[in-house]
Design a protein around this motif. Sequence first.
Motif, PDB file in Angstrom:
ATOM      1  N   ASP A   1      -4.989 -20.641   8.682  1.00 21.63           N
ATOM      2  CA  ASP A   1      -4.349 -21.174   7.481  1.00 21.63           C
ATOM      3  C   ASP A   1      -3.437 -20.089   6.911  1.00 21.63           C
ATOM      4  O   ASP A   1      -3.911 -19.098   6.347  1.00 21.63           O
ATOM      5  N   PRO A   2      -2.100 -20.233   7.025  1.00 23.72           N
ATOM      6  CA  PRO A   2      -1.189 -19.154   6.586  1.00 23.72           C
ATOM      7  C   PRO A   2      -1.314 -18.831   5.103  1.00 23.72           C
ATOM      8  O   PRO A   2      -1.246 -17.659   4.721  1.00 23.72           O
ATOM      9  N   LEU A   3      -1.490 -19.846   4.252  1.00 26.43           N
ATOM     10  CA  LEU A   3      -1.543 -19.602   2.818  1.00 26.43           C
ATOM     11  C   LEU A   3      -2.808 -18.846   2.429  1.00 26.43           C
ATOM     12  O   LEU A   3      -2.755 -17.860   1.684  1.00 26.43           O
ATOM     13  N   ILE A   4      -3.947 -19.297   2.944  1.00 21.30           N
ATOM     14  CA  ILE A   4      -5.206 -18.601   2.640  1.00 21.30           C
ATOM     15  C   ILE A   4      -5.168 -17.189   3.203  1.00 21.30           C
ATOM     16  O   ILE A   4      -5.631 -16.234   2.570  1.00 21.30           O
ATOM     17  N   GLY A   5      -4.593 -17.039   4.398  1.00 16.89           N
ATOM     18  CA  GLY A   5      -4.481 -15.709   4.972  1.00 16.89           C
ATOM     19  C   GLY A   5      -3.602 -14.794   4.144  1.00 16.89           C
ATOM     20  O   GLY A   5      -3.915 -13.621   3.941  1.00 16.89           O
ATOM     21  N   ALA A   6      -2.487 -15.313   3.616  1.00 16.59           N
ATOM     22  CA  ALA A   6      -1.584 -14.495   2.805  1.00 16.59           C
ATOM     23  C   ALA A   6      -2.202 -14.127   1.468  1.00 16.59           C
ATOM     24  O   ALA A   6      -1.861 -13.092   0.882  1.00 16.59           O
ATOM     25  N   LEU A   7      -3.099 -14.967   0.963  1.00 18.67           N
ATOM     26  CA  LEU A   7      -3.733 -14.671  -0.321  1.00 18.67           C
ATOM     27  C   LEU A   7      -4.755 -13.539  -0.212  1.00 18.67           C
ATOM     28  O   LEU A   7      -5.164 -12.986  -1.231  1.00 18.67           O
ATOM     29  N   GLY A   8      -5.164 -13.187   1.004  1.00 23.73           N
ATOM     30  CA  GLY A   8      -6.071 -12.048   1.176  1.00 23.73           C
ATOM     31  C   GLY A   8      -5.453 -10.749   0.672  1.00 23.73           C
ATOM     32  O   GLY A   8      -5.999 -10.090  -0.220  1.00 23.73           O
ATOM     33  N   PRO A   9      -4.285 -10.340   1.211  1.00 26.43           N
ATOM     34  CA  PRO A   9      -3.623  -9.138   0.672  1.00 26.43           C
ATOM     35  C   PRO A   9      -3.251  -9.272  -0.806  1.00 26.43           C
ATOM     36  O   PRO A   9      -3.238  -8.266  -1.525  1.00 26.43           O
ATOM     37  N   ALA A  10      -2.947 -10.489  -1.261  1.00 29.01           N
ATOM     38  CA  ALA A  10      -2.603 -10.669  -2.678  1.00 29.01           C
ATOM     39  C   ALA A  10      -3.796 -10.323  -3.569  1.00 29.01           C
ATOM     40  O   ALA A  10      -3.651  -9.594  -4.565  1.00 29.01           O
ATOM     41  N   LEU A  11      -4.961 -10.825  -3.228  1.00 27.19           N
ATOM     42  CA  LEU A  11      -6.155 -10.502  -4.012  1.00 27.19           C
ATOM     43  C   LEU A  11      -6.520  -9.030  -3.860  1.00 27.19           C
ATOM     44  O   LEU A  11      -6.971  -8.391  -4.814  1.00 27.19           O
ATOM     45  N   CYS A  12      -6.316  -8.493  -2.669  1.00 26.86           N
ATOM     46  CA  CYS A  12      -6.553  -7.062  -2.454  1.00 26.86           C
ATOM     47  C   CYS A  12      -5.634  -6.240  -3.356  1.00 26.86           C
ATOM     48  O   CYS A  12      -6.073  -5.271  -3.997  1.00 26.86           O
ATOM     49  N   GLY A  13      -4.362  -6.630  -3.437  1.00 25.21           N
ATOM     50  CA  GLY A  13      -3.428  -5.923  -4.309  1.00 25.21           C
ATOM     51  C   GLY A  13      -3.778  -6.066  -5.773  1.00 25.21           C
ATOM     52  O   GLY A  13      -3.609  -5.124  -6.563  1.00 25.21           O
ATOM     53  N   ALA A  14      -4.270  -7.248  -6.175  1.00 23.99           N
ATOM     54  CA  ALA A  14      -4.671  -7.447  -7.569  1.00 23.99           C
ATOM     55  C   ALA A  14      -5.817  -6.519  -7.955  1.00 23.99           C
ATOM     56  O   ALA A  14      -5.806  -5.901  -9.028  1.00 23.99           O
ATOM     57  N   VAL A  15      -6.814  -6.414  -7.086  1.00 17.97           N
ATOM     58  CA  VAL A  15      -7.946  -5.534  -7.367  1.00 17.97           C
ATOM     59  C   VAL A  15      -7.510  -4.079  -7.346  1.00 17.97           C
ATOM     60  O   VAL A  15      -7.939  -3.271  -8.178  1.00 17.97           O
ATOM     61  N   LEU A  16      -6.624  -3.727  -6.406  1.00 16.91           N
ATOM     62  CA  LEU A  16      -6.127  -2.347  -6.354  1.00 16.91           C
ATOM     63  C   LEU A  16      -5.384  -1.989  -7.629  1.00 16.91           C
ATOM     64  O   LEU A  16      -5.586  -0.911  -8.203  1.00 16.91           O
TER      65      LEU A  16
ATOM     66  N   ILE B   1       0.717  -2.963  -0.997  1.00 19.58           N
ATOM     67  CA  ILE B   1      -0.177  -3.830  -0.232  1.00 19.58           C
ATOM     68  C   ILE B   1       0.564  -5.028   0.350  1.00 19.58           C
ATOM     69  O   ILE B   1       0.363  -5.397   1.514  1.00 19.58           O
ATOM     70  N   LEU B   2       1.435  -5.651  -0.448  1.00 16.74           N
ATOM     71  CA  LEU B   2       2.040  -6.914  -0.032  1.00 16.74           C
ATOM     72  C   LEU B   2       3.191  -6.751   0.955  1.00 16.74           C
ATOM     73  O   LEU B   2       3.289  -7.509   1.932  1.00 16.74           O
ATOM     74  N   VAL B   3       4.088  -5.799   0.712  1.00 17.79           N
ATOM     75  CA  VAL B   3       5.318  -5.709   1.509  1.00 17.79           C
ATOM     76  C   VAL B   3       5.041  -5.593   3.008  1.00 17.79           C
ATOM     77  O   VAL B   3       5.704  -6.278   3.814  1.00 17.79           O
ATOM     78  N   PRO B   4       4.097  -4.763   3.469  1.00 19.61           N
ATOM     79  CA  PRO B   4       3.859  -4.691   4.920  1.00 19.61           C
ATOM     80  C   PRO B   4       3.397  -6.003   5.540  1.00 19.61           C
ATOM     81  O   PRO B   4       3.510  -6.170   6.762  1.00 19.61           O
ATOM     82  N   THR B   5       2.865  -6.925   4.724  1.00 20.76           N
ATOM     83  CA  THR B   5       2.384  -8.200   5.274  1.00 20.76           C
ATOM     84  C   THR B   5       3.469  -9.271   5.291  1.00 20.76           C
ATOM     85  O   THR B   5       3.235 -10.361   5.810  1.00 20.76           O
ATOM     86  N   TRP B   6       4.633  -8.993   4.714  1.00 23.28           N
ATOM     87  CA  TRP B   6       5.718  -9.984   4.673  1.00 23.28           C
ATOM     88  C   TRP B   6       6.539  -9.969   5.960  1.00 23.28           C
ATOM     89  O   TRP B   6       6.630  -8.954   6.657  1.00 23.28           O
ATOM     90  N   GLU B   7       7.165 -11.099   6.237  1.00 19.84           N
ATOM     91  CA  GLU B   7       8.106 -11.176   7.345  1.00 19.84           C
ATOM     92  C   GLU B   7       9.401 -10.446   6.960  1.00 19.84           C
ATOM     93  O   GLU B   7       9.653 -10.188   5.791  1.00 19.84           O
ATOM     94  N   LYS B   8      10.220 -10.128   7.943  1.00 17.13           N
ATOM     95  CA  LYS B   8      11.432  -9.348   7.686  1.00 17.13           C
ATOM     96  C   LYS B   8      12.381 -10.058   6.732  1.00 17.13           C
ATOM     97  O   LYS B   8      13.000  -9.428   5.869  1.00 17.13           O
ATOM     98  N   ASN B   9      12.531 -11.372   6.897  1.00 14.87           N
ATOM     99  CA  ASN B   9      13.457 -12.080   6.014  1.00 14.87           C
ATOM    100  C   ASN B   9      12.967 -12.086   4.569  1.00 14.87           C
ATOM    101  O   ASN B   9      13.763 -12.022   3.628  1.00 14.87           O
ATOM    102  N   VAL B  10      11.642 -12.112   4.380  1.00 14.55           N
ATOM    103  CA  VAL B  10      11.082 -12.062   3.031  1.00 14.55           C
ATOM    104  C   VAL B  10      11.327 -10.686   2.423  1.00 14.55           C
ATOM    105  O   VAL B  10      11.688 -10.566   1.243  1.00 14.55           O
TER     106      VAL B  10
END
Length: 682
Positions: free
Chosen positions: A379-394, A261-270
């Motif tokens: 809001d980049p942080l709130i937006g990034a926490l969306g996939p994080a919570l999605c991954g936690a539930v998954l 879930i998380l990796v596709p949402t990261w930037e290339k350098n991350v």
Amino acid sequence: MTLIMNNSEATRPAGSGTFQSPDATTVLSIYLFLLLAIPSDRGIAAMGAAGSVSSLFALVMLLWWVWHHIRQLRPNEFRRVQPVRIMMFIFVGCVLASYVVGALHALPFIDGNSSNMNLINIASFAGVLLVTNDGIANRERFLVLLRRIAFLGGCYAALGLFQFFTGLNIVDSVSIPGLSSGGTGGVDSRGGFVRPESTARHALEYAAVLSMVLPIALTLAIRETKRSVIARWFPVAAIFMAAFLSVTRSALLGIVAVLVILVPTWEKNVRRMAVWAGLAGAVVLYFLVPGLSGTIIGMFSGSDPSVDSRTDSFSVVGGYVEASPFFGRGLGTMSPEYRIFDNQYIGLLIEIGLVGLLAFLGLIGVAMLTTFMRRRKPDPLIGALGPALCGAVLAGSLLCAFFDAFHFPQSVGMLFLMLGLCGAHWNISQDVSPELADPANHGHGIDEHTGLSRVSGALRRRWYVAILLLALVAPAAQLALKVPGVYYTKFSIDFQAPNGATKGNALRTEASTTVHYAALIQRMYEGKHPNAPILPTRAPLFGAGLRDAVAVYLPSAGGQWQTNFNNPSLTVEIVKENPEDVLATADSITTDITAMAKGPQDESGVWKKSQIATERSPSKPSVTYVDVRTKYALAVIGVLGIAVAVSGAIIFDRVLRQIRRIRGRRSASKIARSPAGSATES
């Protein structure tokens, strides 16, 4: 409800001289501490599975949520929809419906009591989710709670690492007054390595908690660059290391689910940094713990008894589901005395039926969808926490397929906390227009200032809807009054070997040989008279939900994992709807088995005094009446009826008022565009 406390209370400065009640973030932090700090196997013994401290605290949270709704002085329709909350209510409704069905089954007392305790558990789950979904006041308090989850998750993982490297479980030495331990103590091992558990009851529960906390800790570490390096990366490093050293397939699968879930949402350098960090961590673990890599590879290759047990159990699922396919037999009634499936979804399918399982899957799916949909926010942080919570539930929901997660307080408590956080993320990341925030646009009367007054107002206006829905529920109560109990008996037919082997007797007198002969007769009888479709491991036959069934089998002194047939007898269980049929069936079975046991020996010319004889024990089986729990069923039907009636009236009232508001806006728009309207304006 969107806020547990008013904005004025949330922003009141410290030291103002006025008492400040704790907000939802503070209360949830206390719950999180109780969940992870107190060992999972500790609780109030008299309350069984519902006796954990965190569950009892969650019940108080539910009461707090209800009280706020009753007395709140602001409209609670801050959003057009609250999808996570709605799905939770649907799931709770399905659990209550399954309780009614289970109460109308003739179940053993222990199963009925377990279903009662699981209603308390469901109430505690609802308390966690609803307070989390509705109570977090703003972005800052939302982030505070997530940081605390990451930090406590890191400490939780660190305790597991201590157990791994020392082989000591210091948790066993901690005694908490008033709480008793239901665990076995000590530490488990696999492949020569200690399987740490931290404060969990089992390594699988430990793995589930780590997998759900990881995406939150990782996202905060990547995005909150202004915090110190240690504060950001300590939880991530501890959780990653603990997951790999847990020697558990589930932990590794949970990490994979999170990264998918998380990796596709990261930037290339991350992504590039993550690859290098992963390689470095693998090298460190390879040299730090020799032999670990081979153990991990071995877990995913070859045969495994735990995997074989899970797959072998699939063949018996259909019989349990067929007994009550739609709403099951009641949550918590499928105890290990029937079968251990080590799969929460199979357990839910049997206990709350197909409808209940779909409701639970819907809750998970809606929570994941709402967070992932809002990943691209200003809001980049709130937006990034969306996939994080999605991954936690998954991750949490994926691991439910590998053990009975609802039986472990930490795993299920953390899962419902994550589901509530998905709802909170939906609220925090969603902009509220002034139109939606205006009470006048939600149809409340001018005197309807509190939640209770708004509900009573809707009932006064739409009383006919409530009465109609109550009338639709009434037949269920009438049917419940007509459901009778069942009659049950259990006896054995003992195979008695002769005193010694004599002329013409090909059978020997050892007990093992007699057991073999009893097994032969059982197979012969079952070939002509098939057994019941469900045969519990140790529970009585009527507990399987059958009302007309017979089972004749060779008793096993072992269990599900390893059988041990050492008793030369056949066990007979009979369930019927009247006692005469039970006794008649018992006599018929005894006659048939006696004849089958005698026939082969007569044909072989065995002397009568040297034959293996049969004897029924007891000679006169007693018949027991097992009643259904009609009063409990009627009580829950009443609760469901009132809930459906009130909810239906409120929804109907809101829909009608929303339609009127839309029509009014359209009419005003037409008037504004008409020549008369333009002339008036000029």
